[in-house]
Design a protein around this motif. Structure first.
Motif, PDB file in Angstrom:
ATOM      1  N   LYS A  79      30.589  28.074  28.817  1.00 15.30           N
ATOM      2  CA  LYS A  79      29.136  28.215  29.155  1.00 15.30           C
ATOM      3  C   LYS A  79      28.575  28.778  30.052  1.00 15.30           C
ATOM      4  O   LYS A  79      27.320  28.733  30.429  1.00 15.30           O
ATOM      5  N   ARG A  80      29.492  29.759  30.548  1.00 10.81           N
ATOM      6  CA  ARG A  80      28.958  30.850  31.733  1.00 10.81           C
ATOM      7  C   ARG A  80      30.077  31.959  32.007  1.00 10.81           C
ATOM      8  O   ARG A  80      30.929  31.820  31.482  1.00 10.81           O
ATOM      9  N   ARG A  81      29.295  33.031  32.388  1.00 13.88           N
ATOM     10  CA  ARG A  81      30.012  34.159  32.620  1.00 13.88           C
ATOM     11  C   ARG A  81      30.825  33.978  33.969  1.00 13.88           C
ATOM     12  O   ARG A  81      30.754  33.356  34.965  1.00 13.88           O
ATOM     13  N   SER A  82      31.806  34.753  34.264  1.00 12.21           N
ATOM     14  CA  SER A  82      32.845  34.688  35.397  1.00 12.21           C
ATOM     15  C   SER A  82      31.966  35.695  36.506  1.00 12.21           C
ATOM     16  O   SER A  82      31.259  36.394  36.035  1.00 12.21           O
ATOM     17  N   THR A  83      32.442  35.461  37.768  1.00  8.64           N
ATOM     18  CA  THR A  83      32.241  36.315  38.920  1.00  8.64           C
ATOM     19  C   THR A  83      33.219  37.454  38.820  1.00  8.64           C
ATOM     20  O   THR A  83      34.454  37.158  38.271  1.00  8.64           O
ATOM     21  N   ALA A  84      33.170  38.369  39.626  1.00 10.67           N
ATOM     22  CA  ALA A  84      34.091  39.453  39.881  1.00 10.67           C
ATOM     23  C   ALA A  84      35.437  38.598  40.285  1.00 10.67           C
ATOM     24  O   ALA A  84      36.404  39.150  40.251  1.00 10.67           O
ATOM     25  N   GLU A  85      34.928  37.924  41.481  1.00 11.21           N
ATOM     26  CA  GLU A  85      36.116  37.158  42.167  1.00 11.21           C
ATOM     27  C   GLU A  85      37.044  36.509  41.416  1.00 11.21           C
ATOM     28  O   GLU A  85      38.325  36.242  41.604  1.00 11.21           O
ATOM     29  N   GLU A  86      36.378  35.823  40.328  1.00  9.71           N
ATOM     30  CA  GLU A  86      37.119  34.996  39.470  1.00  9.71           C
ATOM     31  C   GLU A  86      38.068  35.764  38.515  1.00  9.71           C
ATOM     32  O   GLU A  86      39.136  35.320  38.005  1.00  9.71           O
ATOM     33  N   GLN A  87      37.917  37.033  38.633  1.00  9.02           N
ATOM     34  CA  GLN A  87      38.906  37.942  37.855  1.00  9.02           C
ATOM     35  C   GLN A  87      39.689  38.589  38.666  1.00  9.02           C
ATOM     36  O   GLN A  87      41.065  38.776  38.321  1.00  9.02           O
ATOM     37  N   ALA A  88      39.213  38.705  40.033  1.00  9.29           N
ATOM     38  CA  ALA A  88      40.232  39.387  41.061  1.00  9.29           C
ATOM     39  C   ALA A  88      41.197  38.460  41.390  1.00  9.29           C
ATOM     40  O   ALA A  88      42.350  38.748  41.510  1.00  9.29           O
ATOM     41  N   TRP A  89      41.255  37.306  41.346  1.00 11.60           N
ATOM     42  CA  TRP A  89      42.231  36.338  41.829  1.00 11.60           C
ATOM     43  C   TRP A  89      43.225  36.450  40.993  1.00 11.60           C
ATOM     44  O   TRP A  89      44.573  36.523  41.470  1.00 11.60           O
ATOM     45  N   PRO A  90      43.087  36.127  39.588  1.00 14.39           N
ATOM     46  CA  PRO A  90      44.265  36.206  38.887  1.00 14.39           C
ATOM     47  C   PRO A  90      45.022  37.523  38.747  1.00 14.39           C
ATOM     48  O   PRO A  90      46.375  37.619  38.495  1.00 14.39           O
ATOM     49  N   LEU A  91      44.149  38.577  38.975  1.00 12.50           N
ATOM     50  CA  LEU A  91      45.019  40.068  39.049  1.00 12.50           C
ATOM     51  C   LEU A  91      45.864  39.973  40.414  1.00 12.50           C
ATOM     52  O   LEU A  91      47.053  40.323  40.180  1.00 12.50           O
ATOM     53  N   VAL A  92      45.273  39.355  41.278  1.00 12.68           N
ATOM     54  CA  VAL A  92      46.199  39.389  42.528  1.00 12.68           C
ATOM     55  C   VAL A  92      47.551  38.350  42.432  1.00 12.68           C
ATOM     56  O   VAL A  92      48.598  38.798  42.982  1.00 12.68           O
ATOM     57  N   PHE A  93      47.353  37.341  41.650  1.00  8.00           N
ATOM     58  CA  PHE A  93      48.255  36.554  41.141  1.00  8.00           C
ATOM     59  C   PHE A  93      49.317  37.116  40.461  1.00  8.00           C
ATOM     60  O   PHE A  93      50.567  37.059  40.697  1.00  8.00           O
ATOM     61  N   LEU A  94      49.008  38.076  39.463  1.00  6.08           N
ATOM     62  CA  LEU A  94      49.938  38.676  38.478  1.00  6.08           C
ATOM     63  C   LEU A  94      50.729  39.558  39.415  1.00  6.08           C
ATOM     64  O   LEU A  94      51.936  39.916  38.969  1.00  6.08           O
ATOM     65  N   ASN A  95      50.232  40.413  40.196  1.00  6.08           N
ATOM     66  CA  ASN A  95      51.030  41.440  41.003  1.00  6.08           C
ATOM     67  C   ASN A  95      51.884  40.934  42.048  1.00  6.08           C
ATOM     68  O   ASN A  95      52.629  41.495  42.826  1.00  6.08           O
ATOM     69  N   SER A  96      51.582  39.580  42.481  1.00  6.23           N
ATOM     70  CA  SER A  96      52.286  39.143  43.571  1.00  6.23           C
ATOM     71  C   SER A  96      53.481  38.786  43.265  1.00  6.23           C
ATOM     72  O   SER A  96      53.922  38.605  42.239  1.00  6.23           O
ATOM     73  N   ARG A  97      54.731  38.920  44.232  1.00  8.87           N
ATOM     74  CA  ARG A  97      56.057  38.834  44.121  1.00  8.87           C
ATOM     75  C   ARG A  97      56.274  37.254  43.715  1.00  8.87           C
ATOM     76  O   ARG A  97      57.436  36.973  43.062  1.00  8.87           O
ATOM     77  N   ARG A  98      55.309  36.425  43.681  1.00  7.11           N
ATOM     78  CA  ARG A  98      55.518  34.995  43.371  1.00  7.11           C
ATOM     79  C   ARG A  98      55.492  34.862  41.848  1.00  7.11           C
ATOM     80  O   ARG A  98      55.967  33.862  41.277  1.00  7.11           O
ATOM     81  N   SER A  99      55.171  36.009  41.103  1.00  9.85           N
ATOM     82  CA  SER A  99      54.844  36.037  39.619  1.00  9.85           C
ATOM     83  C   SER A  99      56.256  36.931  39.266  1.00  9.85           C
ATOM     84  O   SER A  99      55.858  37.486  38.171  1.00  9.85           O
ATOM     85  N   SER A 100      57.249  36.745  39.776  1.00  8.92           N
ATOM     86  CA  SER A 100      58.160  37.515  39.751  1.00  8.92           C
ATOM     87  C   SER A 100      58.710  37.541  38.098  1.00  8.92           C
ATOM     88  O   SER A 100      59.777  38.195  37.493  1.00  8.92           O
ATOM     89  N   TYR A 101      58.561  36.544  37.431  1.00  7.43           N
ATOM     90  CA  TYR A 101      58.879  36.164  35.989  1.00  7.43           C
ATOM     91  C   TYR A 101      57.999  36.362  34.909  1.00  7.43           C
ATOM     92  O   TYR A 101      58.102  36.015  34.060  1.00  7.43           O
ATOM     93  N   ILE A 102      56.778  37.042  35.473  1.00  5.29           N
ATOM     94  CA  ILE A 102      55.839  37.480  34.633  1.00  5.29           C
ATOM     95  C   ILE A 102      55.881  38.849  34.256  1.00  5.29           C
ATOM     96  O   ILE A 102      55.628  39.817  35.087  1.00  5.29           O
ATOM     97  N   ALA A 103      56.136  39.403  33.029  1.00  3.07           N
ATOM     98  CA  ALA A 103      56.166  40.618  32.711  1.00  3.07           C
ATOM     99  C   ALA A 103      55.670  40.888  31.250  1.00  3.07           C
ATOM    100  O   ALA A 103      55.893  40.009  30.233  1.00  3.07           O
ATOM    101  N   GLY A 104      54.949  41.919  30.871  1.00  2.00           N
ATOM    102  CA  GLY A 104      54.406  42.186  29.578  1.00  2.00           C
ATOM    103  C   GLY A 104      53.403  41.149  28.909  1.00  2.00           C
ATOM    104  O   GLY A 104      53.209  40.804  27.784  1.00  2.00           O
ATOM    105  N   GLU A 105      52.912  40.416  29.913  1.00  2.00           N
ATOM    106  CA  GLU A 105      51.773  39.450  29.590  1.00  2.00           C
ATOM    107  C   GLU A 105      50.726  39.759  29.446  1.00  2.00           C
ATOM    108  O   GLU A 105      50.018  40.652  30.098  1.00  2.00           O
ATOM    109  N   ALA A 106      49.658  39.204  28.395  1.00  2.00           N
ATOM    110  CA  ALA A 106      48.509  39.544  28.122  1.00  2.00           C
ATOM    111  C   ALA A 106      47.652  38.228  28.778  1.00  2.00           C
ATOM    112  O   ALA A 106      47.400  37.477  27.899  1.00  2.00           O
ATOM    113  N   LEU A 107      47.277  38.042  30.027  1.00  2.00           N
ATOM    114  CA  LEU A 107      46.607  36.964  30.368  1.00  2.00           C
ATOM    115  C   LEU A 107      45.173  36.973  30.029  1.00  2.00           C
ATOM    116  O   LEU A 107      44.378  37.800  30.318  1.00  2.00           O
TER     117      LEU A 107
END
Ligand SMILES: NC(=O)c1ccc[n+]([C@@H]2O[C@H](COP(=O)([O-])OP(=O)(O)OC[C@H]3O[C@@H](n4cnc5c(N)ncnc54)[C@H](O)[C@@H]3O)[C@@H](O)[C@H]2O)c1
Length: 267
Positions: free
Chosen positions: A220-248
């Motif tokens: 029931k609300r729109r997101s903020t730019a930061e709420e989209q930026a953090w998952p982007l940072v997570f996806l490209n982090s080396r901690r996400s080394s087993y995530i590829a070809g994902e549509a999050l």
């Protein structure tokens, strides 16, 4: 735990750094200790270590930008985009799909094993899996010039610009992520729901506020730019080394609610 996302001392390239999600991503990466090269068509050097002006619908401009970027490039955040009208269908697909694909492919030689790229698509591209008959031939063949030629020859397919551009992006990521893994590079996609950025007035003008709000789903609300930026940072982090070809899907429950029939949608 020190540096949990492991960006300290790495080099990140962020498109769309002048505004919205791209600017928020650059700010987070800087705080995490990365060196950020920001790209945008708008001249905007704030918040990045180095700014490179680029027009993503112009091959020569992308090639010049890539030529000026010194590697290695550890992460690419392909965030820039157009909303569709008032921009033409062709410009929208060029900036949202053909240009970013060319940019990422051109940066691959500078990306070492362990590097990653993420593309911002959209919830507007939902259902792309049902369109693979026409999407796959486009995303799996050719580069910038072929992509542009296909757009020019397929005005009906790219009608409205935004939706087809985001379907193309999802399909390309799913397809290309497979072979990039041979080089140790991960490629993923993020599909945001409605987000309060400079792009929102264009969406409201085109689809109406009610339609945009229908896509916010159970949160029931729109997101903020930061709420989209953090998952982007997570996806490209080396901690996400087993995530590829994902549509999050960063849509606060919209897809789940629509899939299970708990909200009305066009899915
Ligand atoms: N805002 C939303 O509701 C929403 C929802 C889903 C997906 N998205 C996607 O999120 C991404 C970021 O958009 P935003 O909401 O932060 O909007 P924004 O308008 O704040 O940022 C878009 C950026 O892209 C840049 N850009 C536009 N044309 C360009 C070109 N030819 N070459 C290089 N850069 C160019 C703009 O200058 C701007 O800085 C886009 O890909 C958009 O399609 C947005």
């Amino acid at each position: 735990m020190q540096d949990p996302l492991q960006y300290e001392g790495t080099h990140a390239v962020v498109t769309g750094c002048a505004s919205g999600m791209g600017a928020a991503t650059a700010a987070i990466l800087t705080e995490l200790g990365a060196t950020v090269t920001g790209l945008d068509v708008q001249d905007h050097a704030d918040g990045v270590d180095r700014f490179v002006q680029v027009d993503l619908k112009d091959k020569a401009s992308i090639d010049a930008a890539v030529g000026s970027i010194e590697g290695p490039v550890d992460s690419v955040f392909s965030v820039a985009g157009l909303p569709g009208p008032p921009f033409s269908d062709l410009d929208t697909v060029m900036v949202n799909f053909v240009g970013p694909r060319h940019l990422i492919e051109s940066l691959v030689p500078q990306m070492p094993p362990g590097a990653a790229a993420v593309c911002v698509a959209s919830n507007a591209g939902l259902g792309w899996q049902q369109d693979l008959d026409w999407l796959l031939p486009v995303v799996s063949e050719g580069g910038f010039d072929e992509g542009r030629a296909w757009c020019e020859a397929n005005a009906e397919r790219i009608a409205t610009g935004y939706v087809p551009s985001k379907k193309l992006l999802n399909a390309w990521v799913a397809w290309r992520a497979v072979t990039l893994l041979d080089a140790g590079i991960r490629l993923n996609c993020q599909n945001p729901g409605p987000t309060e950025t400079a792009m929102m007035p264009a969406f409201e003008a085109l689809a109406g506020k009610e339609m945009i709000d229908a896509f916010v789903g159970p949160s029931k609300r729109r997101s903020t730019a930061e709420e989209q930026a953090w998952p982007l940072v997570f996806l490209n982090s080396r901690r996400s080394s087993y995530i590829a070809g994902e549509a999050l899907h960063t849509d606060a429950g919209f897809l789940g609610a629509a899939t299970t029939g708990q909200i009305q949608s066009a899915l």
